[in-house]
Enzyme design. Structure first.
Site, PDB file in Angstrom:
ATOM      1  N   HIS A  66       0.828  -1.218   0.000  1.00  0.00           N
ATOM      2  CA  HIS A  66       0.000   0.000   0.000  1.00  0.00           C
ATOM      3  C   HIS A  66       0.856   1.259   0.000  1.00  0.00           C
ATOM      4  O   HIS A  66       0.360   2.345  -0.314  1.00  0.00           O
ATOM      5  CB  HIS A  66      -1.052  -0.027   1.114  1.00  0.00           C
ATOM      6  N   ASP A 121       0.173  -7.545   1.394  1.00  0.00           N
ATOM      7  CA  ASP A 121       0.597  -6.145   1.474  1.00  0.00           C
ATOM      8  C   ASP A 121       2.120  -6.079   1.569  1.00  0.00           C
ATOM      9  O   ASP A 121       2.677  -5.766   2.616  1.00  0.00           O
ATOM     10  CB  ASP A 121      -0.078  -5.494   2.694  1.00  0.00           C
ATOM     11  N   SER A 203       3.651   2.529   8.392  1.00  0.00           N
ATOM     12  CA  SER A 203       3.363   1.480   7.408  1.00  0.00           C
ATOM     13  C   SER A 203       4.580   1.105   6.596  1.00  0.00           C
ATOM     14  O   SER A 203       5.389   1.973   6.238  1.00  0.00           O
ATOM     15  CB  SER A 203       2.312   1.967   6.418  1.00  0.00           C
TER      16      SER A 203
HETATM   17  N1  ARG Z   1      -1.613   1.964   7.400  1.00  0.00           N
HETATM   18  C1  ARG Z   1      -0.916   2.868   8.266  1.00  0.00           C
HETATM   19  C2  ARG Z   1       0.072   3.691   7.471  1.00  0.00           C
HETATM   20  O1  ARG Z   1      -0.162   3.937   6.327  1.00  0.00           O
HETATM   21  C3  ARG Z   1      -0.249   2.185   9.423  1.00  0.00           C
HETATM   22  C4  ARG Z   1      -1.043   1.091   9.980  1.00  0.00           C
HETATM   23  C5  ARG Z   1      -0.520   0.550  11.225  1.00  0.00           C
HETATM   24  N2  ARG Z   1      -1.473   0.821  12.255  1.00  0.00           N
HETATM   25  C6  ARG Z   1      -1.472   0.192  13.401  1.00  0.00           C
HETATM   26  N3  ARG Z   1      -2.351   0.555  14.297  1.00  0.00           N
HETATM   27  N4  ARG Z   1      -0.627  -0.779  13.649  1.00  0.00           N
HETATM   28  O2  ARG Z   1       1.053   4.213   7.973  1.00  0.00           O
END
Ligand code: ARG
Length: 244
Positions: A66, A121, A203
């Site tokens: 992503h 992912d 992420s």
């Molecule tokens: N999808 C998020 C990003 O783009 C991070 C996700 C991780 N979140 C979590 N609560 N572990 O940075």
């Protein structure tokens, strides 16, 4: 005397409420890239933090699919390499003179990736030139791991922009399935403890178990919420296709 008593009281309140005084990633501590030279930030071409990653070869960065995807675009939504940049050796992303910025020459994204909750992912960025930093090998999960990143220290703060890390317990697949309906056993892992988690901006970043890269930060419901562990791509599942 008064100050000390207040500090003790504040700590007790923090413990009881599940809040943490040391924020982080969420619930972590400051880290330095010199201790983990393979951890990198991924930014847009104008330098905004997008994601984390890890050097798995001098010219290869493991990250999340992503992070290499243009949000809100259906169909052909892979982010072109020239929109991504990798920053290595920079503990504080505001200190632009530290470390090295490398252009991305090529993006490989897992061919089945659709959205984070469906898994797969994972992506590998090939850099325009090899970087002179130590790399990290892939490994298996264990009882706990260390997650690193430059992202938010709570759900609604701006990103830290200085590297932080937290040790998070890794839950069993059974527990993960109970807590996260989209959990895919075998291909994902979940970790966190209510007061320690990755958050937005982390992420793609590394979850390290016994010195090896076991997971990539993928998604979560909020950050560090009780009973909402963070979900990671389980790299061991992809090992043969990743070639590491
Ligand atoms: N999808 C998020 C990003 O783009 C991070 C996700 C991780 N979140 C979590 N609560 N572990 O940075």
């Amino acid at each position: 005397m008064r100050g000390k008593r207040f500090a003790v009281l504040a700590t007790v309140i923090a413990l009881v409420s599940g809040a943490s005084t040391a924020d982080a990633i969420v619930g972590g501590t400051p880290a330095r890239v010199s201790d983990t030279p393979w951890v990198v930030a991924i930014t847009t071409s104008d330098g905004q933090l997008m994601c984390g990653g890890a050097l798995v070869a001098p010219d290869k960065v493991m990250t999340a699919a992503h992070c290499a995807t243009i949000k809100g675009v259906l169909g052909k939504n892979q982010r072109p390499a020239d929109q991504l940049r990798v920053v290595a050796g920079r503990t504080d992303l505001r200190v632009k003179t530290d470390g090295i910025e490398a252009a991305v020459a090529d993006v490989w994204r897992h061919p089945d990736y659709r959205e984070v909750t469906q898994g797969d992912d994972v992506a590998i960025l090939t850099l325009a030139r090899p970087l002179p930093y130590r790399t990290i090998a892939l490994g298996e999960v264990g009882d706990d791991g260390v997650v690193l990143g430059w992202g938010r220290t709570a759900e609604n703060t701006p990103p830290s922009l200085t590297l932080r890390k937290a040790t998070v317990p890794i839950l069993s697949d059974q527990e993960c399935m109970l807590k996260e309906p989209d959990f895919r056993p075998g291909a994902m892992l979940c970790a966190g403890r209510g007061d320690r988690d990755a958050c937005t901006g982390d992420s793609g970043g590394p979850l390290v178990v016994r010195g090896r890269l076991a997971g990539v930060v993928s998604f979560g419901r909020g950050c560090a919420r009780a009973n909402e562990p963070g979900v990671y791509t389980r790299l061991a599942h992809y090992r043969s296709m990743l070639g590491f």
